[in-house]
Design a protein around this motif. Structure first.
Motif, PDB file in Angstrom:
ATOM      1  N   GLU A 173       0.811  -1.215   0.000  1.00  0.00           N
ATOM      2  CA  GLU A 173       0.000   0.000   0.000  1.00  0.00           C
ATOM      3  C   GLU A 173       0.848   1.272   0.000  1.00  0.00           C
ATOM      4  O   GLU A 173       0.321   2.372  -0.162  1.00  0.00           O
ATOM      5  N   LEU A 174       2.154   1.135   0.163  1.00  0.00           N
ATOM      6  CA  LEU A 174       3.037   2.302   0.153  1.00  0.00           C
ATOM      7  C   LEU A 174       3.297   2.779  -1.275  1.00  0.00           C
ATOM      8  O   LEU A 174       3.330   1.981  -2.217  1.00  0.00           O
ATOM      9  N   THR A 175       3.509   4.079  -1.422  1.00  0.00           N
ATOM     10  CA  THR A 175       3.931   4.606  -2.713  1.00  0.00           C
ATOM     11  C   THR A 175       5.409   4.272  -2.924  1.00  0.00           C
ATOM     12  O   THR A 175       6.109   3.857  -1.998  1.00  0.00           O
ATOM     13  N   GLU A 176       5.874   4.454  -4.121  1.00  0.00           N
ATOM     14  CA  GLU A 176       7.278   4.168  -4.428  1.00  0.00           C
ATOM     15  C   GLU A 176       8.216   5.012  -3.570  1.00  0.00           C
ATOM     16  O   GLU A 176       9.218   4.508  -3.050  1.00  0.00           O
ATOM     17  N   ARG A 177       7.890   6.288  -3.394  1.00  0.00           N
ATOM     18  CA  ARG A 177       8.738   7.160  -2.584  1.00  0.00           C
ATOM     19  C   ARG A 177       8.673   6.772  -1.106  1.00  0.00           C
ATOM     20  O   ARG A 177       9.689   6.782  -0.400  1.00  0.00           O
ATOM     21  N   GLU A 178       7.485   6.433  -0.622  1.00  0.00           N
ATOM     22  CA  GLU A 178       7.356   5.995   0.766  1.00  0.00           C
ATOM     23  C   GLU A 178       8.169   4.729   1.014  1.00  0.00           C
ATOM     24  O   GLU A 178       8.797   4.581   2.063  1.00  0.00           O
ATOM     25  N   ARG A 179       8.179   3.842   0.028  1.00  0.00           N
ATOM     26  CA  ARG A 179       8.937   2.609   0.187  1.00  0.00           C
ATOM     27  C   ARG A 179      10.440   2.902   0.247  1.00  0.00           C
ATOM     28  O   ARG A 179      11.174   2.288   1.015  1.00  0.00           O
ATOM     29  N   ALA A 180      10.873   3.860  -0.578  1.00  0.00           N
ATOM     30  CA  ALA A 180      12.289   4.229  -0.571  1.00  0.00           C
ATOM     31  C   ALA A 180      12.694   4.821   0.774  1.00  0.00           C
ATOM     32  O   ALA A 180      13.765   4.509   1.312  1.00  0.00           O
ATOM     33  N   VAL A 181      11.819   5.658   1.322  1.00  0.00           N
ATOM     34  CA  VAL A 181      12.096   6.239   2.633  1.00  0.00           C
ATOM     35  C   VAL A 181      12.083   5.146   3.705  1.00  0.00           C
ATOM     36  O   VAL A 181      12.945   5.105   4.585  1.00  0.00           O
ATOM     37  N   MET A 182      11.104   4.251   3.622  1.00  0.00           N
ATOM     38  CA  MET A 182      10.996   3.179   4.608  1.00  0.00           C
ATOM     39  C   MET A 182      12.261   2.322   4.645  1.00  0.00           C
ATOM     40  O   MET A 182      12.776   1.979   5.726  1.00  0.00           O
ATOM     41  N   GLU A 183      12.770   1.950   3.472  1.00  0.00           N
ATOM     42  CA  GLU A 183      13.962   1.114   3.413  1.00  0.00           C
ATOM     43  C   GLU A 183      15.145   1.781   4.091  1.00  0.00           C
ATOM     44  O   GLU A 183      15.942   1.124   4.784  1.00  0.00           O
ATOM     45  N   ARG A 184      15.250   3.092   3.930  1.00  0.00           N
ATOM     46  CA  ARG A 184      16.375   3.811   4.523  1.00  0.00           C
ATOM     47  C   ARG A 184      16.174   4.049   6.021  1.00  0.00           C
ATOM     48  O   ARG A 184      17.141   4.020   6.781  1.00  0.00           O
ATOM     49  N   VAL A 185      14.933   4.263   6.429  1.00  0.00           N
ATOM     50  CA  VAL A 185      14.654   4.377   7.865  1.00  0.00           C
ATOM     51  C   VAL A 185      14.993   3.055   8.558  1.00  0.00           C
ATOM     52  O   VAL A 185      15.640   3.023   9.606  1.00  0.00           O
ATOM     53  N   ALA A 186      14.556   1.955   7.940  1.00  0.00           N
ATOM     54  CA  ALA A 186      14.844   0.630   8.512  1.00  0.00           C
ATOM     55  C   ALA A 186      16.338   0.330   8.491  1.00  0.00           C
ATOM     56  O   ALA A 186      16.828  -0.454   9.308  1.00  0.00           O
ATOM     57  N   GLY A 187      17.064   0.963   7.565  1.00  0.00           N
ATOM     58  CA  GLY A 187      18.509   0.784   7.481  1.00  0.00           C
ATOM     59  C   GLY A 187      19.275   1.640   8.461  1.00  0.00           C
ATOM     60  O   GLY A 187      20.511   1.585   8.493  1.00  0.00           O
ATOM     61  N   GLY A 188      18.554   2.455   9.238  1.00  0.00           N
ATOM     62  CA  GLY A 188      19.199   3.240  10.281  1.00  0.00           C
ATOM     63  C   GLY A 188      19.648   4.625   9.878  1.00  0.00           C
ATOM     64  O   GLY A 188      20.346   5.304  10.649  1.00  0.00           O
ATOM     65  N   LEU A 189      19.272   5.094   8.693  1.00  0.00           N
ATOM     66  CA  LEU A 189      19.686   6.420   8.255  1.00  0.00           C
ATOM     67  C   LEU A 189      18.845   7.512   8.917  1.00  0.00           C
ATOM     68  O   LEU A 189      17.653   7.329   9.169  1.00  0.00           O
ATOM     69  N   ALA A 190      19.479   8.642   9.186  1.00  0.00           N
ATOM     70  CA  ALA A 190      18.785   9.807   9.729  1.00  0.00           C
ATOM     71  C   ALA A 190      18.051  10.524   8.601  1.00  0.00           C
ATOM     72  O   ALA A 190      18.325  10.312   7.409  1.00  0.00           O
ATOM     73  N   ASN A 191      17.112  11.386   8.977  1.00  0.00           N
ATOM     74  CA  ASN A 191      16.316  12.103   7.973  1.00  0.00           C
ATOM     75  C   ASN A 191      17.188  12.888   7.001  1.00  0.00           C
ATOM     76  O   ASN A 191      16.924  12.924   5.795  1.00  0.00           O
ATOM     77  N   LYS A 192      18.246  13.545   7.506  1.00  0.00           N
ATOM     78  CA  LYS A 192      19.128  14.340   6.633  1.00  0.00           C
ATOM     79  C   LYS A 192      19.837  13.436   5.634  1.00  0.00           C
ATOM     80  O   LYS A 192      19.960  13.792   4.445  1.00  0.00           O
TER      81      LYS A 192
END
Length: 231
Positions: A173-192
């Motif tokens: 149900e996530l958009t492509e951009r949301e999925r990209a953000v999710m993968e990086r959040v789960a990978g431990g990256l900060a917002n910046k």
């Protein structure tokens, strides 16, 4: 692997029909033991034994009868299979290979019922994915104990599969951009860091991150990471 014991005795009956379940394969909320044996006395005695522990069973006189009852659908309720090694037309070993090809023993563990001469073969099937084997004549308590353990494993694996499917539905149900953000959040990256990688503003990352948490029904990056591990 804990082998079933011996000294199985056929139970006596006081008259009247055997009271064991012969209903459809996937009864809601029912855990069913599927007895596949060409010997009717073994089927009846085993069903009676299971009923003494309040376990539902369904008997099949051949591999073909079981496959016909099973159909093409995946199991949705817990179960396990008691499978005789030697049967006419289609042996228990041949049926086991077919079930392995479908991935069924992962959800419905298979316990082989075998004679002494077939023990080496039965041991090999355990190595290939069978849950256990019981040598005939077997101990009634030992057999039912293993059946109950197999049913517990079936419940656990079905629950895990259901959890994975829930997670996958949310991800879809996530958009492509949301999925990209999710993968990086789960990978431990900060917002910046995410903003720099995706060439978007930090504020946009925050918006997408909030939507991801909402759609995935989590409250933190740690919770999100743990959820994704269920896939």
């Amino acid at each position: 692997m804990k082998r079933c014991g011996r000294n199985y005795e056929t139970p006596r009956r006081s008259g009247g029909p055997l009271l064991f379940r012969m209903a459809g394969m996937n009864q809601p909320g029912d855990a069913t033991v599927h007895i596949i044996d060409d010997d009717p006395s073994v089927r009846e005695a085993t069903a009676w034994l299971l009923r003494t522990r309040r376990l539902l069973s369904q008997a099949h006189a051949s591999a073909a009868a079981f496959e016909q009852a099973l159909g093409a659908a995946e199991p949705v309720t817990p179960g396990c299979i008691l499978l005789d090694v030697r049967m006419p037309v289609t042996s228990g070993l041949t049926l086991f290979d077919r079930l392995l090809a479908r991935g069924l023993p992962e959800l419905w563990p298979v316990i082989f019922l075998t004679g002494h001469a077939d023990v080496p073969t039965a041991v090999d099937t355990v190595k290939r994915g069978a849950f256990d084997f019981c040598e005939k004549p077997f101990s009634d308590n030992a057999l039912v104990d293993r059946v109950e353990q197999a049913l517990a494993l079936s419940r656990e694996r079905l629950a895990q599969r259901a959890a994975r499917r829930v997670v996958q539905t949310r991800v879809d149900e996530l958009t492509e951009r949301e999925r990209a953000v999710m993968e990086r959040v789960a990978g431990g990256l900060a917002n910046k860091q995410i903003a720099d990688e995706l060439n978007i503003s930090v504020r946009t990352v925050e918006v997408h991150r909030a939507r991801v948490f909402e759609k995935m029904d989590v409250k933190s990056a740690v919770e999100l990471t743990n959820l994704l591990r269920k896939q």
